[in-house]
Structures are given as C-alpha cells and as structure tokens.
Enzyme design. Structure first.
Site: not given
Ligand code: 13P
Length: 252
Positions: A174, A97, A12-14, A99, A234-235, A213, A168
C-alpha cells in the site's frame, strides 16, 4: 520447472467492498471470456460478507477468503471454519497476512494450524510472509522470511497443489514502493531453495507470489523475475480494469 502450475494472480480486497462491488467480479469474468489464452489463474478474495455471492457470480475466477479459524466448529464467536468456506464454493484462503500478524498478533504457529485446517477441508492456502522496513534495514529480511516459512507451513500434508507462498515485504504494501528486481530475485530464489529443502520435488513446483504495490505499470517487470509465479494484489484488485491490467501486462 516445466510442470510448475499456472501462475496465480490473486486479488486481496481486504476490508473493502459492499454488495455493489460484486459487479467487479462480473466485469472480470467478462474480460476472461474475451481472452481465452490467459497464461495465469485468477482469484478474488473479497471480505467474508461477500464470499457467498461472489462464488455464485464467479465462473472462471476462483474465490478465496482472507482468514479462517483452525477448528472444525465450536464456540468461537465471530469466526468461520474452513468447512464453512468449502461449503459455499470457496477454494482458497489467505493465511498469515502481515495485517493479521500486526493487527491480531497472529503468530506463525497459529498460521500453521490454519494451514493444516485448510488442508483438512481441501482449500488452497496462500501463506503470506515478509519483512518490515526495520528488519530489511537491519539485514534480517531473509532470516525473518525463512523463519516465517519454516514455522507457518507444516511439512506433513503440504504439497504444490495445496500451498502457495506469497512474499509481501510489509514496507511495500500500500505504499507504492517495491523492492528492486534484484532484491525480488534474491528473495524468491532463497524461498525456492528453502521450499525444496522442506518439500523436495513439491518445493520446486510450489508457486511463489510477489505482493506489495503491484499494478499494471510494474507487473511485467516483477512477474518476469525468476521464481515469481504470480502476484497477490491489494489496492489494484478492487477494480476489474486495474486488476486485469496486471494480467494483460504479464500473462496474456
Ligand atoms: P497492495 O497491492 O495494496 O500494496 O497490497 C498488497 C497486499 O497486501 C496484498 O495482500
């Protein structure tokens, strides 16, 4: 559980990535091409601006979106429909998600409408659930996650081919923090029981991803937990090298 679909590792590149970032999709394709025995499916979910180019660049990597509107079309400025996504070769969409739940006040009932829209268009829905730090500390993690699943995934039309659940924990996103292996095992086991109750045989086969993470150094441990059928990353998904390190650790 022999007929469980292949695990899925989805990135997920967000809200990250300009056009130049598409080289990471190319780099991932190259890595897949030289590892023919991968034991997982791979997906990248770039921002909406890159979806069309990403579907052109991707061959083995699936391309997913990060959100969608539930309606087929209409007066919804700034929104995108599921049919618009399938039209350009997108095969999946991340829904609910944390977020989006936090930034846009998205409720599980809305998520359920979007899941139904994904099914209408033939998209795989990756439905995200997870508790906050406060909810975990109050002993409410399981209650919160169970309610999110029950309210976000419609019984009708949902099956193991069109639903993936992503657990999640909000406090792990993050932050570099991850739950203990026991906590992941307990939550994923409970989610599996819930899905079996809701969807019977399909509930046994629905993939349950862990997200929060995940990186190359912890992937083998986390992906090795019972009922963990892949990762939502994510990251560490932004660079093909980091993303593939997760695959190498857990699914080669
Ligand atoms: P991180 O891997 O950056 O913690 O993010 C997880 C995430 O929200 C994937 O949707």
């Amino acid at each position: 559980m022999t007929d469980l679909p292949k695990p899925l590792v989805a990135g997920n590149w967000k809200m990250n990535g300009l056009k130049a970032a598409l080289c990471e999709v190319d780099a991932l394709e190259e890595k897949i091409a030289s590892h023919l025995n991968l034991k997982c499916d791979l997906m990248i979910c770039p921002p909406a601006t890159l979806l069309c180019s990403a579907t052109i660049a991707a061959k083995k990597v699936e391309i997913g979106a990060q959100n969608v509107h539930a309606a087929f079309s209409g007066a919804h400025t700034g929104d995108i429909s599921t049919e618009m996504l399938t039209d350009i070769g997108v095969t999946a969409v991340i829904l609910g998600h944390s977020e989006r739940r936090a930034d846009h006040g998205e409720k599980s009932a809305q998520v359920a409408e979007k899941v139904a829209a994904a099914q209408r268009a033939g998209l795989l829905a990756i439905v995200c659930v997870g508790e906050t730090k406060e909810e975990r500390e109050a002993g409410q993690a399981l209650n919160v996650v169970s309610r999110q699943i029950a309210d976000s995934i419609p019984i009708e039309g949902s099956n193991a081919d069109n639903i993936v659940v992503a657990y999640e924990p909000v406090w792990a996103i993050g932050t570099g923090l991850t739950p203990s292996v026991n906590d992941v095992a307990e939550m994923h086991h409970s989610i599996r029981d819930l899905l079996k109750g809701m969807f019977e045989r399909d509930g046994d086969k629905m993939r349950i991803l862990y997200g929060g993470s995940v990186k190359g150094s912890n992937a083998a441990e986390l992906m090795g937990v019972d009922n963990v059928n892949g990762a939502l990353v994510g990251g560490a998904s932004l660079k093909a090298d980091d993303f593939f390190a997760i695959v190498e650790a857990a699914y080669l």
